[in-house]
Design an enzyme around this catalytic site. Structure first.
Site, PDB file in Angstrom:
ATOM      1  N   THR A   1       0.810  -1.220   0.000  1.00 35.04           N
ATOM      2  CA  THR A   1       0.000   0.000   0.000  1.00 35.04           C
ATOM      3  C   THR A   1       0.842   1.268   0.000  1.00 35.04           C
ATOM      4  OG1 THR A   1      -1.838  -1.026   1.152  1.00 35.04           O
ATOM      5  CG2 THR A   1      -1.606   1.332   1.463  1.00 35.04           C
TER       6      THR A   1
ATOM      7  N   SER B   1       0.041  -9.889  -0.832  1.00 33.35           N
ATOM      8  CA  SER B   1      -0.694 -11.158  -0.970  1.00 33.35           C
ATOM      9  C   SER B   1       0.004 -12.049  -1.997  1.00 33.35           C
ATOM     10  CB  SER B   1      -2.126 -10.908  -1.440  1.00 33.35           C
ATOM     11  OG  SER B   1      -2.726  -9.959  -0.614  1.00 33.35           O
TER      12      SER B   1
ATOM     13  N   CYS C   1      -5.368 -18.664  20.306  1.00 34.68           N
ATOM     14  CA  CYS C   1      -5.388 -17.453  21.128  1.00 34.68           C
ATOM     15  C   CYS C   1      -4.273 -16.522  20.697  1.00 34.68           C
ATOM     16  CB  CYS C   1      -5.168 -17.802  22.604  1.00 34.68           C
ATOM     17  SG  CYS C   1      -6.400 -18.902  23.268  1.00 34.68           S
TER      18      CYS C   1
HETATM   19  N1  ASP Z   1      -2.824  -5.417   0.307  1.00 35.06           N
HETATM   20  C1  ASP Z   1      -1.739  -4.580   0.768  1.00 35.06           C
HETATM   21  C2  ASP Z   1      -0.469  -5.409   0.803  1.00 35.06           C
HETATM   22  O1  ASP Z   1      -0.317  -6.188   1.685  1.00 35.06           O
HETATM   23  C3  ASP Z   1      -2.061  -4.044   2.123  1.00 35.06           C
HETATM   24  C4  ASP Z   1      -1.015  -3.139   2.709  1.00 35.06           C
HETATM   25  O2  ASP Z   1       0.072  -2.960   2.229  1.00 35.06           O
HETATM   26  O3  ASP Z   1      -1.311  -2.554   3.763  1.00 35.06           O
HETATM   27  O4  ASP Z   1       0.333  -5.276  -0.090  1.00 35.06           O
END
Ligand code: ASP
Length: 335
Positions: free
Chosen positions: A13, A58, A271
């Site tokens: 992001t 991801s 947990c």
């Molecule tokens: N989907 C993004 C990633 O993991 C989320 C982020 O960077 O906060 O690349």
């Protein structure tokens, strides 16, 4: 050596911009922004290596972990420390994997990212990146760490706890290494024994492992088909201190079958805090008897990547079982 940091930019992001399909990484954008930002240049000298393509985390896995590891390994003597810019979704997995792969590491590898892209108002990117750069330059915590919103955590103890808070990570079973306010207060920097030489264990692709989360009403029979000789390891996320339901006698024969096939069954707790203690309750005793191993207070991220690492080293089943229950990089607390 003058202090100099190597930044490895993998995506996430932090450097994304808006597109018609939603936020996506844009080549060159973040690198340009950092280069022309005076504050980053005031911290210390740094170089940046940008992944091509830049990835949403991801899509990060063994191949990219090997690539990050290779850069750290090859440039180890040229820099005081390393910053890895990474998406938050799988950041804790990457931090855990690198902590195992980089044997004898004695310099900081600080993984960070942001919840709001650099290009947006109120972004947390600038603070996280600047502080990570300082932490890598100062080289007090010389291990794989995750830095986010004022907390420096041991990488293999960290886990993503929020998809929308700026405090996206926590280290539930281990004290933060440092808290960052006006000053950087180091809390738990251990003098762990390090060798004077860095080694890189390259992970093998396609090691067949699975994570199974136990839930009330789980029908163990459904898993029989995947429990073949091909499956090398299972991280079992059990209730509480490692408990599983005992109804219908479904689980134990399956576990027994897996163990006979040389599949490692590694038990974590669902947990957020606390440890597995196989045998405390009758509902975990059977797992112990069937040959499952305890992950104690390891995160599932650490357990999964530790299995990848141990299998990649070509150890025997018994050796892997023993190492899973051993503290290798501060990832678990023995009870
Ligand atoms: N989907 C993004 C990633 O993991 C989320 C982020 O960077 O906060 O690349």
């Amino acid at each position: 050596m003058d202090k100099k940091v190597c930044i490895i930019y993998t995506g996430g992001t932090v450097g994304m911009t808006k597109t018609e399909f939603g936020y996506a990484p844009k080549r060159g954008y973040l690198t340009e922004m950092l280069k022309k930002d005076n504050e980053f240049n005031r911290v210390c000298a740094w170089d940046i290596e940008e992944f091509d393509p830049l990835l949403d985390s991801s899509n990060i896995g063994v191949e990219q972990w090997n690539e990050i590891g290779r850069v750290v390994y090859e440039k180890y003597n040229d820099y005081s420390g390393f910053v890895v810019i990474h998406g938050t979704d799988t950041m804790a997995y990457t931090a855990s994997a690198l902590s195992f792969m980089l044997e004898g590491l004695d310099k900081p590898v600080i993984i960070t990212g942001s919840q709001i892209p650099f290009c947006e108002v109120r972004s947390d990117a600038r603070d996280n990146l600047l502080t990570a750069l300082i932490l890598a330059r100062d080289a007090v915590a010389r291990e794989v760490c995750l830095y986010f919103n004022g907390k420096l955590m041991r990488g293999n103890r960290s886990t993503k706890i929020s998809s929308d808070s700026l405090t996206a990570f926590d280290s539930p079973n281990f004290k933060d290494l440092a808290n960052v306010g006006i000053d950087i207060n180091y809390e738990t920097v251990e003098d762990r024994e390090k060798s004077d030489k860095l080694d890189l264990v390259t992970l093998k692709n396609n090691i067949p492992i699975a994570v199974i989360k136990i839930f009330p009403g789980i029908s163990f029979k459904l898993f029989e088909n995947i429990l073949t000789e091909e499956l090398k390891g299972i991280v079992l996320e059990a209730f509480g201190s490692g408990n599983v339901p005992g109804y219908d006698d479904g689980l134990i024969p399956l576990i027994q079958k897996a163990v006979n096939n040389d599949t490692i069954i590694a038990v974590c707790t669902q947990c957020l805090k606390g440890s597995v203690s196989l045998g405390t309750y009758a509902t975990s005793n059977a797992l112990k008897k069937a040959g499952a191993v305890s992950c104690y207070d390891m995160t599932a991220e650490a357990a999964v990547t530790k299995l990848y690492y141990l299998f990649s080293k070509g150890l025997s089943t018994d050796e892997i079982k023993a190492e899973m229950e051993t503290d290798l990089r501060g990832e678990l607390t023995l009870k």
